[in-house]
Write a protein that holds these residues in place. Structure first.
Motif, PDB file in Angstrom:
ATOM      1  N   GLY A 129      72.396 -12.103 -22.688  1.00  0.00           N
ATOM      2  CA  GLY A 129      71.609 -13.304 -22.439  1.00  0.00           C
ATOM      3  C   GLY A 129      71.462 -13.568 -20.960  1.00  0.00           C
ATOM      4  N   LEU A 130      72.562 -13.325 -20.253  1.00  0.00           N
ATOM      5  CA  LEU A 130      72.535 -13.534 -18.807  1.00  0.00           C
ATOM      6  C   LEU A 130      71.505 -12.615 -18.163  1.00  0.00           C
ATOM      7  CD1 LEU A 130      74.304 -15.483 -17.274  1.00  0.00           C
ATOM      8  CD2 LEU A 130      75.703 -13.552 -16.553  1.00  0.00           C
ATOM      9  N   SER A 131      71.489 -11.339 -18.614  1.00  0.00           N
ATOM     10  CA  SER A 131      70.540 -10.422 -17.972  1.00  0.00           C
ATOM     11  C   SER A 131      69.106 -10.749 -18.385  1.00  0.00           C
ATOM     12  CB  SER A 131      70.899  -8.964 -18.266  1.00  0.00           C
ATOM     13  OG  SER A 131      71.139  -8.782 -19.616  1.00  0.00           O
ATOM     14  N   ILE A 132      68.914 -11.249 -19.637  1.00  0.00           N
ATOM     15  CA  ILE A 132      67.553 -11.653 -20.025  1.00  0.00           C
ATOM     16  C   ILE A 132      67.084 -12.770 -19.098  1.00  0.00           C
ATOM     17  CG2 ILE A 132      66.187 -12.806 -21.808  1.00  0.00           C
ATOM     18  CD1 ILE A 132      67.787 -11.362 -23.898  1.00  0.00           C
ATOM     19  N   ARG A 133      67.976 -13.746 -18.881  1.00  0.00           N
ATOM     20  CA  ARG A 133      67.556 -14.873 -18.033  1.00  0.00           C
ATOM     21  C   ARG A 133      67.348 -14.425 -16.596  1.00  0.00           C
ATOM     22  NH1 ARG A 133      70.920 -19.417 -17.603  1.00  0.00           N
ATOM     23  NH2 ARG A 133      72.726 -18.159 -18.122  1.00  0.00           N
ATOM     24  N   ALA A 134      68.215 -13.505 -16.149  1.00  0.00           N
ATOM     25  CA  ALA A 134      68.085 -13.027 -14.766  1.00  0.00           C
ATOM     26  C   ALA A 134      66.757 -12.319 -14.579  1.00  0.00           C
ATOM     27  CB  ALA A 134      69.234 -12.095 -14.441  1.00  0.00           C
ATOM     28  N   ILE A 135      66.411 -11.476 -15.537  1.00  0.00           N
ATOM     29  CA  ILE A 135      65.185 -10.687 -15.359  1.00  0.00           C
ATOM     30  C   ILE A 135      63.958 -11.553 -15.489  1.00  0.00           C
ATOM     31  CG2 ILE A 135      63.809  -8.865 -16.442  1.00  0.00           C
ATOM     32  CD1 ILE A 135      66.254  -7.214 -16.483  1.00  0.00           C
ATOM     33  N   SER A 136      64.018 -12.576 -16.366  1.00  0.00           N
ATOM     34  CA  SER A 136      62.817 -13.402 -16.429  1.00  0.00           C
ATOM     35  C   SER A 136      62.702 -14.273 -15.187  1.00  0.00           C
ATOM     36  CB  SER A 136      62.774 -14.238 -17.698  1.00  0.00           C
ATOM     37  OG  SER A 136      63.958 -14.944 -17.845  1.00  0.00           O
ATOM     38  N   ASN A 137      63.825 -14.498 -14.519  1.00  0.00           N
ATOM     39  CA  ASN A 137      63.771 -15.273 -13.284  1.00  0.00           C
ATOM     40  C   ASN A 137      63.253 -14.439 -12.127  1.00  0.00           C
ATOM     41  OD1 ASN A 137      64.180 -17.300 -11.494  1.00  0.00           O
ATOM     42  ND2 ASN A 137      66.165 -17.861 -12.326  1.00  0.00           N
ATOM     43  N   ASN A 138      63.816 -13.249 -11.975  1.00  0.00           N
ATOM     44  CA  ASN A 138      63.441 -12.420 -10.831  1.00  0.00           C
ATOM     45  C   ASN A 138      63.775 -10.969 -11.140  1.00  0.00           C
ATOM     46  OD1 ASN A 138      63.119 -11.124  -8.436  1.00  0.00           O
ATOM     47  ND2 ASN A 138      64.208 -12.630  -7.221  1.00  0.00           N
ATOM     48  N   PRO A 139      62.800 -10.200 -11.656  1.00  0.00           N
ATOM     49  CA  PRO A 139      63.109  -8.836 -12.109  1.00  0.00           C
ATOM     50  C   PRO A 139      63.653  -7.943 -11.006  1.00  0.00           C
ATOM     51  CG  PRO A 139      60.762  -9.342 -12.332  1.00  0.00           C
ATOM     52  CD  PRO A 139      61.418 -10.583 -11.869  1.00  0.00           C
TER      53      PRO A 139
END
Lengths: 303, 338
Positions: free
Chosen positions: A177-187
């Motif tokens: 989940g953390l990486s999903i949020r990270a990537i949608s924030n700034n790939p």
């Protein structure tokens, strides 16, 4: 308050929850890839058909059927990503990940895959509505005071709240989940700190499609209607809810789905069944004209 | 460039146009009437109608880069306008045809006015919504459109008292109309107007800075495109004699979009090739039975994957236009080509 009105309200909430489950998939995928997945409605259909196959083959209990739909949805989400999205992600930098060419190519490729899935299902199961064994139908009436509700509404509301809670846990308390949020924030930033963009995109598709698949089987058993093109209308409405919610906001999408569901079921008081579909489309047009960024959307440069 | 070359260019252009006209007006109907199967004739008619629809959609989706997911709605507005005017008011074909086009064009302007500020995916979504609104209306306004039962037109196509009843004569009506509309769309595509649309597609802010009125231009393009789509719809209503809301739903919009994409976004000859391919493919693949729509999906997917520019990409289409019609554009009217 009028009991009929209350019943319509609860009915609308359960329909809205279904839209919400589909809209979350759209929102997650849009957040990560900035593309619209037009084959998302087919995940809903696949979930429903996977549940149906389970019912007919092994006469499993309801919980197992829902799990089967979740698994089928997740697996087909992964397959969809591999077939319709991966081949077009030839470069890894942010500019081409979110470029217009990539967006249009994947929009069309997901459309193509959705046509193929629909037609293949139609080939194997036939275009007509499938028969569902009576004991699996979720329309046993349950009397709550003056209201007569059905078991399906309880199941839909209960399990969607459960799934929303699960999603919240996954997004905020696990690495995926953390990486999903990270990537949608700034790939690009996420890539620089060592996250695998590819893996995250796959897990996003898996999570989103699982929710879609579960929604499919619940609706199928509640309304008793499972057919190859069943995914189209709910997914368009979920899509409307996502646009209203501002494209990448999950709470926005959920709230707008509930608003949409309630408005639709209240509108059936005044309109006939066919015209009530208009509610969603007019919401869409009004939103796009007056709040192009969505009601809950963050400010963006241009829409 | 010498005079000699100019002449040969224009000769070649004329030869190509004559060849295509001979093919559409002579060879195809000749072969079809030789085969003598009325079914093939109907397929040829619908192929020609879809050529016009695809070519008109190419103007907005290809040349102007506005992804439209509701084009079938305008097709339907044209068809229903023609059918209603003919059955309720008894207007002749010569009037219902342009009125169908005008109704669709007006609807296009109405849709375009609020949505033209939106870009890319938002515009696509808005047109999808419009398409569904039109479909729901056609389906549910039973007192006017007879809803899912569809509408029938009993009167044959009549032009100046001459009744076109045979399939061959209907084919000729459609073919002439298709040739004229495609010629007009071709001239729009390869003119200053078309180039301005291409610049809007590539970068609308930049085009605006260069002095192009982007919104006005987009609305004009949308109106022109929906006009020709409505025209095709009116022809469909009169030639098929029966229309129902099923022919104007979302999947139809997708089919039209697929034609344009498979042929090559922005290339008019490409979209015609795409239309022919997608109309004729299910007929050729009749042996596949139920699976022929799968073939449509597979063709769409493979063409996006393997031929991102389409069968006949925009660059090569513009090359052809330049080579063939250089004589007309090379001199005084060279705006936008140098």
């Amino acid at each position: 308050m009028d009991t009929y009105f209350l019943m319509q309200l609860i009915n609308g909430l359960s329909v809205g929850m279904i839209y919400a489950l589909i809209a979350i998939g759209f929102t997650l995928i849009f957040g990560v890839l900035n593309v619209v997945n037009f084959a998302h409605g087919e995940m809903y259909t696949i979930g429903a058909f996977a549940g149906l196959v389970c019912i007919n083959m092994i006469h499993a209990p309801l919980a197992i059927i829902i799990v089967a739909a979740l698994v089928a949805g997740g697996l087909s989400g992964i397959g969809l990503e591999r077939i319709a999205f991966k081949p077009f992600r030839r470069f890894q930098d942010e500019a081409s990940l979110k470029s217009r060419a990539m967006r249009e190519a994947t929009l069309l490729s997901s459309l193509a895959v959705s046509i193929i899935i629909k037609e293949v299902i139609q080939h194997f199961f036939g275009a007509e509505m499938q028969t569902i064994p009576g004991q699996y139908m979720l329309n046993n009436p349950i009397q709550v005071g003056p209201l007569s509700l059905s078991s399906g509404q309880f199941l839909i509301l209960g399990s969607s709240i459960l799934m929303l809670g699960g999603l919240q846990y996954v997004l905020y308390h696990t690495r995926i989940g953390l990486s999903i949020r990270a990537i949608s924030n700034n790939p690009l930033g996420a890539k620089y700190v060592g996250l695998s963009v590819d893996k995250t995109i796959i897990s996003t598709f898996a999570v989103g499609s699982m929710l879609g698949g579960a929604a499919g089987i619940m609706v199928g058993l509640y309304y008793g209607a499972i057919f190859p093109t069943m995914g189209f209308t709910p997914s368009i409405k979920a899509f409307v809810a996502m646009v209203m919610g501002g494209l990448s906001s999950i709470p926005g999408a959920v709230i707008c789905s509930l608003i949409l569901g309630v408005c639709e079921s209240l509108a059936t008081n005044y309109l006939t069944q066919g015209w009530s579909d208009m509610v969603a489309y007019s919401f869409l047009i009004v939103t796009l004209i007056f709040f192009p960024q969505g009601i809950f959307g963050s400010r963006r440069e241009r829409v | 460039m010498t005079d000699n070359k100019l002449v040969s260019h224009s000769v070649r252009a004329n030869l190509l146009v004559l060849g295509l006209l001979a093919l559409v007006l002579g060879v195809v109907p000749g072969v079809l009437s030789f085969l003598g199967k009325s079914y093939y004739m109907q397929v040829a008619n619908s192929a020609l109608i879809y050529c016009v629809v695809a070519a008109s959609m190419n103007l907005i989706t290809g040349t102007a880069g506005l992804m439209c997911l509701g084009h079938a709605a305008f097709f339907g507005i044209g068809a229903y306008t023609a059918a209603l005017l003919n059955t309720h008011f008894g207007l002749p074909f010569l009037l219902t045809l342009p009125l169908g086009g005008v109704a669709a064009g007006l609807a296009g302007v109405l849709v375009a006015l609020p949505t033209m500020r939106l870009i890319s995916i938002y515009f696509a979504v808005a047109t999808l919504g419009v398409g569904e609104i039109v479909h729901v209306t056609l389906l549910n306004w039973v007192s006017l459109t007879r809803g899912p039962m569809g509408m029938q037109i009993y009167e044959p196509i009549t032009i100046f008292g001459h009744q076109f009843t045979g399939l061959l004569s209907i084919y000729y009506v459609i073919a002439v109309l298709a040739c004229v509309s495609i010629y007009l769309l071709w001239r729009m595509n390869h003119s200053y107007f078309g180039n301005a649309l291409r610049s809007v597609r590539e970068d609308d802010q930049c085009a605006e800075a260069m002095g192009i009125s982007v919104v006005k231009l987009k609305i004009q393009a949308f109106a022109a495109s929906t006009f020709f789509t409505g025209l095709a719809g009116a022809v469909l209503a009169h030639s098929a004699g029966y229309i129902s809301p099923d022919s104007f739903q979302f999947s139809e919009s997708i089919l039209i979009l697929t034609m344009v994409v498979v042929g090559g976004l922005g290339s008019l000859p490409g979209s015609i090739l795409g239309a022919l391919l997608l109309i004729l493919l299910p007929e050729v693949a009749r042996g596949l039975g139920d699976m022929r729509n799968v073939a449509v999906g597979v063709v769409m997917f493979l063409s996006i994957l393997l031929l991102p520019k389409g069968i006949f990409g925009e660059v090569s289409a513009i090359e052809v236009a330049r080579k063939l019609f250089n004589s007309a554009w090379d001199g005084r009217n060279a705006v936008g080509w140098k």
